[in-house]
Structures are given as C-alpha cells and as structure tokens.
Scaffold this motif. Sequence first.
Motif, PDB file in Angstrom:
ATOM      1  N   ASN A  65       7.244  -8.726  -2.983  1.00 49.81           N
ATOM      2  CA  ASN A  65       5.844  -8.988  -2.437  1.00 49.81           C
ATOM      3  C   ASN A  65       5.545  -7.638  -1.812  1.00 49.81           C
ATOM      4  O   ASN A  65       6.171  -6.779  -1.708  1.00 49.81           O
ATOM      5  CB  ASN A  65       6.209  -9.944  -1.167  1.00 49.81           C
ATOM      6  CG  ASN A  65       4.673 -10.506  -0.739  1.00 49.81           C
ATOM      7  OD1 ASN A  65       3.902 -10.417  -1.594  1.00 49.81           O
ATOM      8  ND2 ASN A  65       4.719 -10.775   0.180  1.00 49.81           N
ATOM      9  N   ALA A  67       4.077  -7.355   1.273  1.00 50.77           N
ATOM     10  CA  ALA A  67       4.726  -7.201   2.690  1.00 50.77           C
ATOM     11  C   ALA A  67       6.037  -7.643   2.502  1.00 50.77           C
ATOM     12  O   ALA A  67       6.569  -8.580   1.851  1.00 50.77           O
ATOM     13  CB  ALA A  67       3.966  -8.159   3.477  1.00 50.77           C
ATOM     14  N   ASP A 114      -5.525  -0.156   6.369  1.00 52.35           N
ATOM     15  CA  ASP A 114      -6.117  -1.067   5.409  1.00 52.35           C
ATOM     16  C   ASP A 114      -6.727  -0.465   4.288  1.00 52.35           C
ATOM     17  O   ASP A 114      -7.101  -1.018   3.430  1.00 52.35           O
ATOM     18  CB  ASP A 114      -7.081  -2.005   6.112  1.00 52.35           C
ATOM     19  CG  ASP A 114      -8.433  -1.448   6.287  1.00 52.35           C
ATOM     20  OD1 ASP A 114      -8.628  -0.060   6.552  1.00 52.35           O
ATOM     21  OD2 ASP A 114      -9.591  -2.134   6.700  1.00 52.35           O
ATOM     22  N   HIS A 115      -7.090   0.843   4.101  1.00 52.34           N
ATOM     23  CA  HIS A 115      -7.547   1.584   2.886  1.00 52.34           C
ATOM     24  C   HIS A 115      -6.328   2.088   2.173  1.00 52.34           C
ATOM     25  O   HIS A 115      -6.667   2.770   1.108  1.00 52.34           O
ATOM     26  CB  HIS A 115      -8.570   2.381   3.141  1.00 52.34           C
ATOM     27  CG  HIS A 115      -7.818   3.446   4.180  1.00 52.34           C
ATOM     28  ND1 HIS A 115      -7.889   3.443   5.548  1.00 52.34           N
ATOM     29  CD2 HIS A 115      -7.277   4.838   3.748  1.00 52.34           C
ATOM     30  CE1 HIS A 115      -7.392   4.765   6.197  1.00 52.34           C
ATOM     31  NE2 HIS A 115      -7.150   5.456   4.983  1.00 52.34           N
ATOM     32  N   TYR A 117      -2.836   1.072  -0.221  1.00 52.49           N
ATOM     33  CA  TYR A 117      -1.953   0.014  -0.670  1.00 52.49           C
ATOM     34  C   TYR A 117      -0.596   0.408  -0.671  1.00 52.49           C
ATOM     35  O   TYR A 117      -0.433   1.542  -1.407  1.00 52.49           O
ATOM     36  CB  TYR A 117      -2.723  -0.235  -2.265  1.00 52.49           C
ATOM     37  CG  TYR A 117      -1.877  -1.221  -3.190  1.00 52.49           C
ATOM     38  CD1 TYR A 117      -1.873  -2.407  -2.866  1.00 52.49           C
ATOM     39  CD2 TYR A 117      -0.849  -0.729  -3.887  1.00 52.49           C
ATOM     40  CE1 TYR A 117      -1.123  -3.409  -3.412  1.00 52.49           C
ATOM     41  CE2 TYR A 117      -0.164  -1.622  -4.786  1.00 52.49           C
ATOM     42  CZ  TYR A 117      -0.237  -2.884  -4.462  1.00 52.49           C
ATOM     43  OH  TYR A 117       0.278  -3.932  -5.174  1.00 52.49           O
ATOM     44  N   SER A 119       3.268  -1.170  -1.509  1.00 49.81           N
ATOM     45  CA  SER A 119       3.878  -2.493  -1.721  1.00 49.81           C
ATOM     46  C   SER A 119       5.298  -2.272  -1.684  1.00 49.81           C
ATOM     47  O   SER A 119       6.021  -1.212  -2.073  1.00 49.81           O
ATOM     48  CB  SER A 119       3.471  -2.676  -3.259  1.00 49.81           C
ATOM     49  OG  SER A 119       4.491  -3.466  -4.000  1.00 49.81           O
ATOM     50  N   ARG A 122       7.120  -2.353  -4.980  1.00 48.26           N
ATOM     51  CA  ARG A 122       6.941  -1.103  -6.029  1.00 48.26           C
ATOM     52  C   ARG A 122       7.847  -0.109  -5.443  1.00 48.26           C
ATOM     53  O   ARG A 122       8.476   0.459  -6.197  1.00 48.26           O
ATOM     54  CB  ARG A 122       5.327  -0.660  -5.602  1.00 48.26           C
ATOM     55  CG  ARG A 122       5.256   0.650  -6.721  1.00 48.26           C
ATOM     56  CD  ARG A 122       3.826   0.655  -6.981  1.00 48.26           C
ATOM     57  NE  ARG A 122       2.732   0.925  -5.899  1.00 48.26           N
ATOM     58  CZ  ARG A 122       1.634   1.383  -6.202  1.00 48.26           C
ATOM     59  NH1 ARG A 122       1.504   1.737  -7.247  1.00 48.26           N
ATOM     60  NH2 ARG A 122       0.893   1.347  -5.154  1.00 48.26           N
ATOM     61  N   THR A 167       3.698  10.123  -8.911  1.00 51.92           N
ATOM     62  CA  THR A 167       2.315  10.377  -9.122  1.00 51.92           C
ATOM     63  C   THR A 167       1.769  10.437  -7.811  1.00 51.92           C
ATOM     64  O   THR A 167       2.191   9.761  -6.895  1.00 51.92           O
ATOM     65  CB  THR A 167       1.550   9.336  -9.971  1.00 51.92           C
ATOM     66  OG1 THR A 167       0.119   9.448  -9.883  1.00 51.92           O
ATOM     67  CG2 THR A 167       1.852   7.856  -9.272  1.00 51.92           C
ATOM     68  N   ASP A 169      -1.610  10.541  -7.619  1.00 45.48           N
ATOM     69  CA  ASP A 169      -2.993  10.105  -7.833  1.00 45.48           C
ATOM     70  C   ASP A 169      -3.287   9.468  -6.604  1.00 45.48           C
ATOM     71  O   ASP A 169      -2.676   8.510  -6.034  1.00 45.48           O
ATOM     72  CB  ASP A 169      -2.853   9.408  -9.131  1.00 45.48           C
ATOM     73  CG  ASP A 169      -4.199   8.791  -9.477  1.00 45.48           C
ATOM     74  OD1 ASP A 169      -5.261   9.379  -8.917  1.00 45.48           O
ATOM     75  OD2 ASP A 169      -4.476   7.931 -10.407  1.00 45.48           O
ATOM     76  N   CYS A 170      -4.815   9.838  -6.225  1.00 48.88           N
ATOM     77  CA  CYS A 170      -5.303   9.066  -5.084  1.00 48.88           C
ATOM     78  C   CYS A 170      -5.306   7.824  -5.064  1.00 48.88           C
ATOM     79  O   CYS A 170      -4.855   6.836  -4.251  1.00 48.88           O
ATOM     80  CB  CYS A 170      -6.628   9.683  -4.557  1.00 48.88           C
ATOM     81  SG  CYS A 170      -6.953  11.324  -4.480  1.00 48.88           S
ATOM     82  N   LEU A 171      -5.612   7.298  -6.346  1.00 49.36           N
ATOM     83  CA  LEU A 171      -5.782   5.921  -6.717  1.00 49.36           C
ATOM     84  C   LEU A 171      -4.886   5.065  -6.621  1.00 49.36           C
ATOM     85  O   LEU A 171      -4.794   3.883  -6.738  1.00 49.36           O
ATOM     86  CB  LEU A 171      -6.800   5.658  -8.100  1.00 49.36           C
ATOM     87  CG  LEU A 171      -7.638   4.580  -8.048  1.00 49.36           C
ATOM     88  CD1 LEU A 171      -8.678   4.491  -6.956  1.00 49.36           C
ATOM     89  CD2 LEU A 171      -8.440   4.593  -9.566  1.00 49.36           C
ATOM     90  N   ALA A 172      -3.538   5.593  -6.805  1.00 45.75           N
ATOM     91  CA  ALA A 172      -2.159   4.920  -6.852  1.00 45.75           C
ATOM     92  C   ALA A 172      -1.934   4.341  -5.433  1.00 45.75           C
ATOM     93  O   ALA A 172      -1.199   3.454  -5.432  1.00 45.75           O
ATOM     94  CB  ALA A 172      -1.164   5.976  -7.181  1.00 45.75           C
ATOM     95  N   CYS A 173      -2.417   5.095  -4.328  1.00 46.25           N
ATOM     96  CA  CYS A 173      -2.223   4.247  -3.018  1.00 46.25           C
ATOM     97  C   CYS A 173      -3.738   3.903  -2.291  1.00 46.25           C
ATOM     98  O   CYS A 173      -3.688   2.940  -1.608  1.00 46.25           O
ATOM     99  CB  CYS A 173      -1.389   5.369  -2.298  1.00 46.25           C
ATOM    100  SG  CYS A 173       0.014   5.857  -2.882  1.00 46.25           S
ATOM    101  N   HIS A 174      -4.787   4.765  -2.552  1.00 46.78           N
ATOM    102  CA  HIS A 174      -5.895   4.262  -1.838  1.00 46.78           C
ATOM    103  C   HIS A 174      -6.533   3.166  -2.561  1.00 46.78           C
ATOM    104  O   HIS A 174      -6.802   3.338  -3.694  1.00 46.78           O
ATOM    105  CB  HIS A 174      -6.764   5.539  -1.818  1.00 46.78           C
ATOM    106  CG  HIS A 174      -6.147   6.439  -0.568  1.00 46.78           C
ATOM    107  ND1 HIS A 174      -6.614   6.437   0.431  1.00 46.78           N
ATOM    108  CD2 HIS A 174      -5.485   7.653  -0.721  1.00 46.78           C
ATOM    109  CE1 HIS A 174      -6.028   7.261   1.425  1.00 46.78           C
ATOM    110  NE2 HIS A 174      -5.320   8.112   0.674  1.00 46.78           N
ATOM    111  N   ARG A 175      -7.015   2.410  -1.972  1.00 48.38           N
ATOM    112  CA  ARG A 175      -8.004   1.429  -2.435  1.00 48.38           C
ATOM    113  C   ARG A 175      -9.356   1.119  -1.838  1.00 48.38           C
ATOM    114  O   ARG A 175      -9.648   1.936  -0.708  1.00 48.38           O
ATOM    115  CB  ARG A 175      -7.302   0.081  -2.392  1.00 48.38           C
ATOM    116  CG  ARG A 175      -6.862  -0.240  -0.842  1.00 48.38           C
ATOM    117  CD  ARG A 175      -6.093  -1.637  -0.783  1.00 48.38           C
ATOM    118  NE  ARG A 175      -6.127  -1.815   0.543  1.00 48.38           N
ATOM    119  CZ  ARG A 175      -5.357  -3.188   1.076  1.00 48.38           C
ATOM    120  NH1 ARG A 175      -4.732  -3.894   0.067  1.00 48.38           N
ATOM    121  NH2 ARG A 175      -5.366  -3.372   2.058  1.00 48.38           N
TER     122      ARG A 175
END
Lengths: 175, 818, 228
Positions: A65, A67, A114-115, A117, A119, A122, A167, A169-175
């Motif tokens: 999950n 969390a 909260d911005h 991600y 997991s 992962r 990676t 990559d910003c997008l890998a963690c930022h949402r």
Amino acid sequence: MARIARAGIRFVILSVAGIVLVAVFIVVKSYSRARPSQPIEYNHKVHIENAGLNCLDCHVHAGDNVAATFPSLEVCRNCHNAEPVSKSAEELKVLKYVAEQKEIPWNQVYQVPDHVYFSHRRHVTVGKLECSVCHGDMKQQTAPVSVPYLAVTMDNCIKCHRERKITNDCLACHR
Amino acid sequence: MEIKRRDFLRLFGGISGALVLHGCGLDDVFDVPASLLEKAKNGSGLESWSNTICSLCPGGCGIQVRSIDGVPVYIRGNRVYPVNQGGMCPLGLNALHALYNPDRVKAPMRRSGDVGSGKWESVSWDDALRTVSEKLSGLRKEGKPHQVGFLGYEERGLMRDHISRFMRAYGSPNYYQFSLTQNDTVAYQLLQGHAQVPAPDLLNARLIVSFGANFLEAGYSPVYYTKLYSHHQERQTKYVQIESRMSLTGANADQWIPVRPGTYGALALGIAYVVIREELYDKEFVRDHTKGFEDWIDRGGKKHAGFKSFVLGNYYPERASEISGVPSATILELARQLGNTRPSLILGDGGAIANTNGTFALMAVHSLNALLGNFEREGGIYFINEPPFQKHPDVLEDAIAKAGNHQTPFAQSEDDSFPLTNFSIESFAKNVVAGRPYPLSVLFIYGGNPLFQTINHNDLANALEKIDLIVSFDSAINETSEYAHLILPDHMFLEKWGEVSNVPSVGFAHVGVQHPVVQPLHQTRHTGDVLIEIARHMGGAVGAAFPLNSYEEEIKFRMKGVYLSGEGAVASQGVRQLWLEYLQQRGWQIGRYASFEEFWDRLLENGGWWNPIRKKRNWASVFRTSSGKFEFYSQSLKASVDRLVDNSGGRQSLHNEDLVLNKLNISARGDGVFVPHHERVPYEDDLPLYLIPFHVLPNRDGQASNLPLMQEMFGYSANRYWSSWVEIHPETASEYDIADQAWVWVETSVGRVKVQAKLSHAIMPNVIAIPFGLGHTSSGRYAKGHGVNPHWILRNIYDPISGKPALEATKAGISLVI
Amino acid sequence: MPKWAMVFDLDKCTGCGACMAACKMENNVAIVDPEEAQAGRALFWMDMINAHEGEYPTVAIKRMPKPCFHCDNPPCTKVCPVRATYLNEDGLVAQIYHRCIGCRYCMAACPFTAKVFNWWDPRWLEGATTCFNPDVSLRMAGVVEKCSFCAHRLHHVNEVARVDDRALQDGEFMPACAENCPADAIYFGDLENKDSQVYKLSRSYRVSRVMEDLGVEPKVYYLARRTA
C-alpha cells in the motif's frame, strides 16, 4: 537626487524588515508544530525481541500500500486481549482501548508533504529496501520515536536515489 | 518545519503591498461530516471500489465508486454494465458534489415561517412521522383518504410499485408523476394500443431520421445512445436530425434539417406522401398489420377515407414545405432515401411533441415507422419485456380504502380538456385551487421540482398554498419544497438501496441494483422505508400491506423472481450479447447460481442483471388496439371523442361535435380527425419570433443547478459559464441590431427576461432559443441567482389531447437592453 | 522508454463533455467564481473547442476536446526559468507546481493554450481537501497547471506491474477522460509499443495533428474523415 536616495533607503529598510519578518516567521512556524507524542509509550524493542514480531506484523500494509499504516486495534487485540501479558503500565492503556473498542489515536512521525507521492509498496516491495534504511534500527528503540530517523527532505530522497541509480525525474515523486 | 509557499507569498505580499492575494474561489464546495474527515485524514489510504447505479437522471448508468478508507473520492463508469458499458456523462461524474453538497437537508425540518422566508426548524424523525401519520389516520377516520395526493417524478420500477402500493392500501387514487417526459406516450397509445416507449435499434438501422429527438442530450439514457452512436462510422449509419435549433444530436448528425416549430407533423406527412406515392412503403406489413391505410367500409356500410387518401389529398411536398419551411426538394430526397434504404428508422420526441399539436405530430412521425414496416424487425423498433420480478400478493384494501380508491382521480380535468390522460399539471393546479371534485388535504412530493419546471408557475404556486399539509422528500430545499410544511429528507443515491430497471427505449431487459456505498452522511431516511413506517403507524390493512421491514428487503424479495426465472444473467465481463445468444440457441441456461444468496452477492458486486435475448413477440402483444393492428385510423381516439360528444349532448346536432373538436384544437372534421394529420398551433401572430427552450447535457432538468461544476459547464458548448444565453440567427439579429454577446430583452405575452445573445448559424432564422436549467430563485447557494428560466415566460398552454406542456408554442419579441 | 500518446476519434466524439468533467473530478481542478469564469479564467485541463463551419442551413458544429498535447518538442519547457515544466523520459510534459513561480512564460509559449493559471487560491471548506482524489495535490494561487495525462495513475499501474513482475499492458494506464468517454472516442497508449492501438491509429489515413507545421510534434492525434 535626494528623492531617489530616500526611495533607496526606504527600499533597503523595507527589505531588511521583510527579511527579519521572514526569519521570525520561519522560526515561529517551526516551533509552533509540536513534536508528536504517542498515546502509549510503545516499546518497539520488547515487541521485536521478546514477542518476536516483524515490522509487517503490525504495519500490515507496508508492502502493498502507499501508507504502511498504523496497527489497528484488531492487530493489538491478537495479543493484548482481556489479560495483561506483562507488568507494564502502558499495556493497561492498550487493554483499556481494547475493552472500549476504541482505535488507538497514533500520531504520525514521518510525514510527507501533500505534493509528494511516496509509496511504501514502491520502496519495500519493488525496491526491496529494508525498513531500517529510513526508519533506523527499531530493535533498539525502547520508547516511541518523536523525530524521524531519516529526515523527510528532498535532499535525502535524491541522495538515496542517486546512490542506487534510481530515477530523479521530478514527476516520479512530485504530483 | 513547514512553510507553505502560500504563507510565504502572503507574508511578502503584506509587506510590499504590491501583491494582495485573497481567495476568490468558491467557498464551501463540499460539506463533509467530521467523522468522514477524521477517517480520510488518519486512515490507512486503502482503496476500494464498489458498483452501484447512478440515478441523477433516468438513464440508469452503472457506476464504480472509488473510496479511500470508505470515503468516496471518484466515480467512473462500470465497464460490465450493459446500459453504459463504462461510459459516463458530465452529470454522473459529478455525483460526489451532490453527495457532499452543503445545501442538503440534513434532518427532518418543519417550516416555521412564510413560504420563501427560509425559516425552518428541525424536528425529530419520530415527531415528523407522528405528525404525518396522525394527519393521514384522521383523514381515513373521516372517510376522506382520497384527499391525499402523491406527486412523484421520474421513479419507475419497484419504487413506483412501492408508492402505488402505499396509496392503494391507504385508499387514494391520486398518485401522479410530473416529469419532463410526462404524457409523451399518448400518441403511441392511440396507434399501437399501449403506451410502451419503443426501443429503437440504432445499431442495425442504416438510416436514422429523428424528428426533434435530441437523444444524445435529452433522451432517456444519453450515454446508452452515445455508445450506439459511436459505431455509426464502421457501420455506415446515416443520421438525419430534424429540429429548429441544432442540438448536440443535430451537430453530430450527417444532415440537419431545420424546421419551423410546431410543424413536425406536416413534414412527416409530406414525407409519407412521397413514400406512398412512389410506392416505397412496406406493402406486406401495411396490408397485414395496419388498419385504416386504404379506404374502408365499416360494419354499418359507411365508407371511410383511409390514411393514404388523406395524405395524398393534403400533404403534397409543396404544401408540407410551405407549412414547415423545409424545401420540397429536401422532402423528396429524404423520403426517397427512407424508402430505398432498409432498415431505416424514425424517431420522434422533443420539439415534435412539446407543442399543442404534439400528439398528432408524433402520430404522423410514428406512422412512418409503420409505412416502413419497422415493428419487431432488426434495425427497427422493439418492445422490451419487463424483468420477471416476483410479484407481491395483492393489496387487501379495507372498506375505507376501497371507497377512497373509487373516487374520481383528482387531477383528471373536470371539463374534459385533456381526454386522454389522467394527469396534467394544469388540471391538477386548477382543481386544487377550485377544490374540485374535492379538496386536496395532503400532498407528498417526491423528487423533481415541478414549480421550477412547469409553465403554469403562478397557478401551481397558488395551488400549493391551498394545501393543508405538504410533505416533501427532497434532499434539498428547492422552489417547490419552499412550499412544504414538512421535509423528510431522502438519502442521496450513493447512500441508499434502490433499483433502476428497464430504462425506456433501452434495447434489452435489465435491472440495476443500487446499494449504499457510503453510510448516510446526515440524518436522512429512505423514502421507501419512511412509507413503510407511516403505513405501520396507521396499522390495520394499511400496515399489513407492507409485511417486509425495509425497502431493501423488498428489492431482495422482488429480485427472487428474476433469479427463479433463470432468464438472463448478472452483468459481467465475459457475458456479451453474441455469446448469450449462442448459448441460448443450444438450450443452455446462462446465469446459473448455486443459491439466491450467491446470485444476490454477484448482483451487488457487478451492479446488475440483464437479459439481451428478446423472445419473439406475437403481433397481438405488439399492437394491443381493438383491431390488433397498427391503427392509422385510431379507434380509441374515435371512442374518446364520441364519448365527449355524447357528454355534451350527442351527435344529433353538428354543433356539439364542433364544440368538442374546437376545444381540442382540432380543425379537421370527419374521418380526418382520427388519422395522423397536422393541426395549426395557435401562435400569437403579432409577435415576430418563435421562442423555444432546449436542454443541455450537464443539467437537463434543472435539478443539477446546485452542483458548481455543472454550473460552470452549463454553457461549455457556447463558451458561457454559470449563465444563460439566447441563440439567434445572425440574419434575425441584424434586423434588431443585435451583436454577439449583446444583452437583450426577450419578451413574451407572459413576461420578459434579460439574457446575452449568441449569434449562431445553427438555428433557424426567426427562431430564438434559451437553455432550460438556470434561473433558480431557490435550490441552494450555487443555483440561486444565475441565469434565467425560459419556462417562466412561456405561455401556459398544453396539447389538449395529452395534457403535455406546449413548450414551443410561444412567440416572443427581442430588443436590445439600453 | 514508453512514449505516451492520445488519439481522439472525432467521428465518434459527440462533444458531450464527459471528458471535461472526469478530468476536473480526477485532478481536483478548482472551480472558480462565476465572474472569474465568465472573464475566461475557468480552469479546464481538458477543454472543448467549439467551431461553427459553413452557413445556415448547411452548417456544421465541430467540437474538439483539447488536453495538453505533450509535445515531443515542447515550446513551453524552453522558456521556463526554473525548470518547473520539462519533458520527462516517458514523453510526458511535466508540470511541477511547487517549482512554478507563476511567471506564465510557458502559457504564452504554448501555441495550443493548454495551460491555465491559478489566479486565486481555491478556497475549499476547511479540511474538505481530504475528500479529493488523494493522488493529486491541490494547487495554490500563482501556479500554472495543465493536463498531466493523469501521470499519477502511471505511478500506480507501474507499481502494480512491477510487483507482479511483468510489463505494462496496453490499456492499463488510462487517464480519467479516456476511461469515461461514452463514445469510446479517446484512445491512450504507448507509441513505442507497435502492438498498441494508439500506435496503429496514429498511422491511420484519417489522422492529423493540430498545427503540424510548427514542428512541436504534439503527441495528441485527431482522427477525422477528410472533408476536403
């Protein structure tokens, strides 16, 4: 000329005032947030060494999950039912929660903004990381932690990602 | 340490004074109870999906609700549910805003001030139910149970049965539904002998000609039609849309044919002329299954002219063209295409029937289906069987109920103005005000917002003020429930048990089961359960009519019939239509379940049951007229008119017949009255423009106005947000010096509204159109005060045959706002 | 590396607006004040272009859904002074809200006006934010936002696939708009996967891209019958 100078001075004063204010603001902000304390003085060491529990026994969703989740009352009840199993005063508190069927209001220590991600699945299942990489050696903890072992900062994330060639990559963690 | 950049900017902004950030968004979009917030905040973030059925419109789409720790956060279409197959419309996707709406009625309330004062006090459920039951028991004691009315909305299936059962056991014949589709089916009744809405086979037809049926936006189930429409390219289906203003359906059709409002019937008959004259009709079908096509001789030896003679005598293309404004070349071309393309399909709805001549217009349109032999044929129209629900034992009425049920239904017009319907909102309002045939003491209102939707706004408002006790089950305070004395709020559909079965015009039998995906957020109760409780309060035969404890049990009880029938299957991934047919042909029974419990669990898990296999119908059940055929010459209309003539003194004097026909706005005489024909709409000729309202997908019945996203999207097709507009042809606009976006007054004999003009080539010259749905004076914070309601400036006139509001029978003037 | 792309079949699309609503709900896009919306500041990641063609009575209304085109040669990323928007290795044009300083250069650079700006803070009821989609952060005043191809869903499906130790399947990563389209007019997938539907459709004779001559290489394709 004087007018310009005066404007310049005003600008400097305002800037300084601004910087001071920002500094004060930052300090106040950082103190205004109390360090989390837990409803029960939970002893990780006892549970791991004496009771032989693994991390996933209580934090049941750490592998599948986002969390990791706090143990629900259901989990505690497996061992702490009607009779105490130790002489600890803290256990009585648990039993009280069990008797009242009230979930224990654990407080979160590791908080991700909260911005971002983050997991567990992962990192634990896909990345095959040990819990201790971020959470330290919980076998040694006799009291609840109040400060993260590994501070939740982007620096720490990036450092680890870099070392393990993951990676960035910003997008890998930022949402 | 946590500084949000927002704080940072705000701080800096405060110092320099150059940048003042203040919120300007919408407050309070959501109203989430603290318990849910707690769950969402401290929960484990565990995801779950559950299936239910959307009931924000009658379409009945299967949906999947995503919950995080039990808190619904997102809705998507259910891929395995056969009606929508995963597709959604904007409204359904926005259902969560309805769930968390801050203006929901959270507990029973009693009005403590005047109407519209907004003064309400909350009462406990016990008190509220006691008030209602005592009032109802009192009326029964006095022998006046018939003075109780129930005004429903679009409920069908089990809920309609449930309410009927309640009213019957209680002893009142006055259960009515006021929906936008109310009285739509009278023409079908006259021609086919039953009022079932036909299911058009859009998938297999090669040419589809729609007379005003805006099925992609305002049909019974827009998503279902959109799914079918999406196959038009690979199947090379041609769509032709006939309507005065190009709707979404018109925009997607291959050809748009603009027609003058109120002349759809004449155009259909013009097409019929060509089809008949060039002998392009299905001769076999017409010979075997229709009555009154050729000239005929009745039992008394009297000669009657048939439909063929009437059409050939009156509706030659030039005349049809003159009436409808459609070039005769277009009529010829379309008719030849229809006659030469098989299967080709005719649809009629919307503007075609929303007029004073609507019944005759739909009769004319539907006659084309008969000419083309479309009944019970692939690519034509079908009638779908009801799902095999288990039946309740009959209600045992006690003496009081029996007497009550035998009273004349209240909303039937006293003066026979709407002979073919037992309900028209017009007679209803008039009768309440006049207190005839008896006063109405109690009125239940369930769903809908008649005061906002109707065109006799003032009359209905007066009527509502005259009723002793109005009990509304609404979950929001809207224009109508402002008049209620008591509000007993129902759950929102995501919180309750329900069933949506056999959506009219959908091409297979189906049942969707709703079950709670979230515990009720507020102190609301299911209206089905409330009725059971009231009945039990009264006890005796009324209470005994409801042996089951809850509406949930009732659904389960009724679904047992579906299980036992062995028909159909629970909707699921593998079960596709072809596969089912294959199995069926080989004598397999699909959908085998070890027990009812297993069937029920699967049903809830997957969302519903369906049976795509239609048994071939015999013709006697297709046409239930007295002749057993499709009646071009409607014997039941003849019987109704004869009855009216007898009532007013008989046929001895021609004058009596004239009187009756004039009142029905029928100018035809003799046999021509009873065959599909065109009647003139009594327009006010001193005003220059036709005014028509239209519906848009995000808010088709005005009930979605309190959802901020639907308000924002209301005018997405016209680049308008939260506001109304009037569409006008550039040519017409230039006559009045109106530029795009100019503010104008639209004025009718009833009133006027101020709107912004939108110049468009997609509307007929001399026709103006205003979308329906905005202009609320109540209904919540997001609904109130945005846009205008075109229905409130429409003339209060109806189709005198069916009692349907004539929404396109008003003319208007337009002028620039100075 | 995958190259995510979207195909709209305009012959199927009816312009119903379901994609717009699905996107708003999935991505917690703010709903602005009515006056603001009327002033052209409504936030739609998935917008609907309305175009009238021809004159009465042979008029056609063309509706065209328009997300971010996730160009392979994006003009917006080149002007960003803080690298808040960039082309990532999956071919997605990312927008990192917490890096964005709100200069709006990228909005000016985008030829398709795919980006929108938060002029104001969206003010939701206190705490109500927890009932939004938790996979997407809420934006604040002063940042640019746009369609992300629902990149947060990619995290999810990637994780699931890697837990099962398999490759991502065609159709597994599906943005909210494509998922809910009632006309099945939106296709989404990987252009690098030669078996994917998107790859096949992107080679259809009906295909075209918006303003192809600009050379920005959009990864959103439109299918339509050739009318001319």
